[in-house]
Enzyme design. Structure first.
Site, mmCIF file in Angstrom:
data_model
loop_
_atom_site.group_PDB
_atom_site.id
_atom_site.type_symbol
_atom_site.label_atom_id
_atom_site.label_comp_id
_atom_site.label_asym_id
_atom_site.label_seq_id
_atom_site.Cartn_x
_atom_site.Cartn_y
_atom_site.Cartn_z
ATOM 1 N N SER A 103 0.847 -1.180 0.000
ATOM 2 C CA SER A 103 0.000 0.000 0.000
ATOM 3 C C SER A 103 0.883 1.231 0.000
ATOM 4 C CB SER A 103 -0.888 -0.006 1.252
ATOM 5 O OG SER A 103 -1.502 1.247 1.464
ATOM 6 N N TYR A 127 -2.598 0.255 10.618
ATOM 7 C CA TYR A 127 -2.542 -0.246 9.245
ATOM 8 C C TYR A 127 -1.191 0.076 8.614
ATOM 9 C CZ TYR A 127 -3.773 -0.878 4.316
ATOM 10 O OH TYR A 127 -3.812 -1.285 3.003
#
Length: 225
Positions: free
Chosen positions: A128, A141
């Protein structure tokens, strides 16, 4: 018996995982990994040479991979996004995020190393933009994605006979992104984001690069068009 190379894609029931499985199916026999057995079976019925591989990735064992003797490509696409500020994020949220996004990836890779080594395979980790830059409200995250990037770097250094690629997409038009935008309180406009097919194309580019090419990191950003 098929003579095509074999790929295993986790998170294959939807989103980037399903798109990646479709992209790879043109050249590979694909094992479709994930928890939703019905969705995996439906996708397997669409793709020649595809087989559903329903499994709980946080509890995978040697028995689950016992029949996989060689593996050309392993794509880690499964993941969760639990958002919140550090003040809001409980220890349980941190544990769940790291368990799915890092520990499960490390363990499945470890169990499949003999199969990957047998054919000089390729491990692709769908990371990501949060694995490069951490923003407010994304602490657990982002930490998991930074850790995933470190896992890839260590694997690449240790297993020199394998290729290891980290793919860092920006926001992608998926169900997960809808949940993220809802958490942020915004209006959802998927046209502003990458498509799952665009991310899958980047994975395929890394996998199909010539034997003299090792694409170690790919970063994708949406154009908003």
């Amino acid at each position: 018996m098929s003579t095509r190379p074999t790929a295993l894609v986790t998170g294959a029931s939807r989103g980037v995982g399903a798109a990646t499985a479709r992209a790879l199916a043109a050249t590979h026999d694909v094992l479709l990994g994930g928890r939703d057995a019905d969705a995996l079976a439906a996708l397997a019925a669409e793709l020649p040479g595809a087989t559903a591989w329903p499994v709980e990735l946080t509890a995978v064992t040697a028995a689950d991979v016992a029949t996989i003797s060689s593996l050309d490509v392993l794509v880690h696409s499964a993941g969760v996004a639990r958002l919140g500020t550090l003040a809001e994020s409980t220890a349980q949220q941190w544990r769940e995020t790291l368990e799915v996004n890092v520990v499960a990836v490390a363990e499945l890779t470890r169990l499949l190393l003999p199969a990957l080594r047998a054919v000089g395979g390729h491990v692709v980790l769908v990371n990501s933009g949060a694995g490069i830059t951490a923003n407010a409200g994304w602490g657990s995250y982002a930490a998991s994605k930074f850790a995933l990037r470190a896992l890839a770097d260590a694997l690449r250094a240790e297993e020199t006979g394998l290729r290891v690629t980290s793919v860092h997409p920006g926001r992608v038009d998926t169900d997960m992104q809808r949940a993220v935008v809802a958490h942020e309180g915004g209006a959802y406009d998927g046209s502003r984001f990458l498509t799952a097919d665009s991310v899958a194309a980047a994975v395929l580019a890394a996998v199909l690069a010539g034997p003299d090419a090792h694409l170690t990191e790919l970063v994708l950003r949406p154009t908003g068009r």
